[in-house]
Enzyme design. Structure first.
Site, PDB file in Angstrom:
ATOM      1  N   ILE A   1       0.815  -1.216   0.000  1.00  0.00           N
ATOM      2  CA  ILE A   1       0.000   0.000   0.000  1.00  0.00           C
ATOM      3  C   ILE A   1       0.849   1.266   0.000  1.00  0.00           C
ATOM      4  O   ILE A   1       0.400   2.339  -0.387  1.00  0.00           O
ATOM      5  CB  ILE A   1      -0.949  -0.010   1.226  1.00  0.00           C
ATOM      6  CG1 ILE A   1      -2.033   1.051   1.074  1.00  0.00           C
ATOM      7  CG2 ILE A   1      -0.171   0.149   2.543  1.00  0.00           C
ATOM      8  CD1 ILE A   1      -3.208   0.898   2.019  1.00  0.00           C
ATOM      9  N   LYS A   2       2.123   1.126   0.414  1.00  0.00           N
ATOM     10  CA  LYS A   2       2.965   2.316   0.574  1.00  0.00           C
ATOM     11  C   LYS A   2       3.346   2.970  -0.751  1.00  0.00           C
ATOM     12  O   LYS A   2       3.828   4.093  -0.760  1.00  0.00           O
ATOM     13  CB  LYS A   2       4.206   1.971   1.387  1.00  0.00           C
ATOM     14  CG  LYS A   2       3.900   1.619   2.842  1.00  0.00           C
ATOM     15  CD  LYS A   2       3.579   2.867   3.665  1.00  0.00           C
ATOM     16  CE  LYS A   2       3.239   2.524   5.100  1.00  0.00           C
ATOM     17  NZ  LYS A   2       3.089   3.681   5.960  1.00  0.00           N
ATOM     18  N   ASP A   3       3.120   2.258  -1.871  1.00  0.00           N
ATOM     19  CA  ASP A   3       3.350   2.917  -3.165  1.00  0.00           C
ATOM     20  C   ASP A   3       2.500   4.175  -3.281  1.00  0.00           C
ATOM     21  O   ASP A   3       2.901   5.150  -3.921  1.00  0.00           O
ATOM     22  CB  ASP A   3       2.941   1.982  -4.330  1.00  0.00           C
ATOM     23  CG  ASP A   3       3.964   0.885  -4.598  1.00  0.00           C
ATOM     24  OD1 ASP A   3       4.969   0.813  -3.870  1.00  0.00           O
ATOM     25  OD2 ASP A   3       3.719   0.100  -5.526  1.00  0.00           O
TER      26      ASP A   3
END
Ligand code: PLP
Length: 364
Positions: free
Chosen positions: A40-42
């Protein structure tokens, strides 16, 4: 043809079918592993980098410097590779060998910080060193995920609205594991504004004090902090907080792999334990979505390895009935999170955070 950057987002939602009973609520996972960097950190990484470029704070050939237990650093390193930025990532001994190898594969320079802070974790020592390097290295930029409100803003603008659109109105609760508070801060703000009936459930690690309580060491990767991060700008928007123990979260991961064919990270396991609890008390026409933040392949040498689990003194039992029993016994840590707030407003300044002046960026 799209570049890798345009492949970020639009993650699928899948429904679990074997570990939930027919008379319980629908339980779904939003699989953030489908982002090109695997987590999700993208999303906040791209949002923050592009916001910094837009403001002229990040110039061609610049250096990204970040404290990250792995996922955010991997996203920055990946985006840095395509955009031509050098990336220096400060990790700690909890970072998995796979994450370290991925950081290096994308060309990042990795610094392992081994000095613990006053809470027994590494967050503050990592952040303080990242801020020092930022002062020393010309043309560098600190995404500063723990203090930068653009982190939550990325999820408010994109991830939360994407989820709501995908659910076609059938959504009753969202369960989010917490560390920097970017996800829960952004989602809670979005749902209070656009769909206030949707319950926002935050999941912390036993031993972390994001929502107060007693601090001690824990193993859950990617979760927890020793203060309430400013990305959670209003605790009133969170309906319930649960704390999940390492063993329960890892058991949930292993059950998920064996019974649902899904290989997920520890924070997804933690969210799943809480989701099972909620599903047991909700009707079958209700839908619960867990945000599955990353991919289990990153944890094959740890969570999915019996030897590692034994070394940590954790059960290797993969038993859905036992998991469901533990979930049913779980009680909320808080049903009114403002009561146990653990804000430390002085921290951003004492760690010399470069983004503490950005506190109201949600509204910009
Ligand atoms: C795997 C995983 N799950 C959950 C989280 C928590 O998300 P947030 O930092 O947005 O609170 C993180 C953050 O690092 C993570 O890496």
């Amino acid at each position: 043809m799209r570049t890798i950057l345009e492949a970020i987002g639009n993650s699928p939602i899948v429904r679990l079918q074997n570990i939930v009973m027919k008379d319980e609520a629908q339980l779904c996972l939003k699989l953030e592993r489908t982002n090109p960097g695997g987590s999700i950190k993208d999303r906040p990484a791209l949002y923050i980098i592009e916001e910094a470029q837009r403001r002229g704070w990040l110039r061609p050939g610049g250096t990204l410097i970040e404290s990250s237990s792995g996922n955010f650093g991997i996203s920055l390193a990946m985006i840095g590779a395509i955009k031509g930025y050098r990336a220096i990532i400060l990790v700690d001994p909890k970072t998995t060998p796979v994450n370290l190898a991925m950081l290096k594969a994308f060309g990042a320079e990795v610094i392992v910080v081994t000095e613990q802070d006053d809470s027994g974790s590494y967050h503050k020592t990592r952040i303080a060193l990242a801020n020092r390097l930022h002062r020393e290295i010309p043309n560098s930029f600190r995404p500063d995920q723990c203090f930068n409100p653009w982190n939550g803003q990325a999820h408010y603008r994109k991830t939360a609205s994407e989820l709501y659109g995908q659910c076609g109105g059938l959504l009753d609760a969202v369960i989010l594991a917490v560390s920097t508070g970017g996800q829960v801060g952004g989602f809670s703000r979005y749902f209070r504004e656009y769909a206030p009936h949707v319950k926002i459930i935050a999941v912390d690690a036993v031993g972390s004090t994001v929502f107060g309580g007693n601090a001690h060491a824990y193993l859950l990767p990617g979760m927890g902090l020793s203060w309430t991060p400013s990305n959670i700008d209003d605790l009133n928007r969170i309906d319930e907080v649960y704390k999940v123990a390492d063993e329960d979260a890892f058991m949930a991961c292993r059950v998920l792999a064996r019974r649902e064919g899904l290989l997920c990270g520890g924070s997804t396991g933690a969210a799943l334990v809480v989701a099972l609890k909620l599903a047991q008390r909700m009707e079958p026409d209700r839908r619960i979505v867990c945000i599955a933040a990353d991919n289990g392949e990153r944890y094959l040498p740890t969570i999915y390895d019996d030897g590692w689990m034994h070394e940590c003194g954790l059960s290797v039992d993969i038993n859905v009935d036992e998991l469901r029993r533990r979930a049913s016994e779980l009680e909320p840590f808080s049903t009114h999170p403002p009561e146990t707030a653990n804000y430390r407003p002085e921290l951003a300044e004492s760690l010399d955070s470069p983004s503490h002046h950005l506190c109201c960026a949600h509204d910009q």
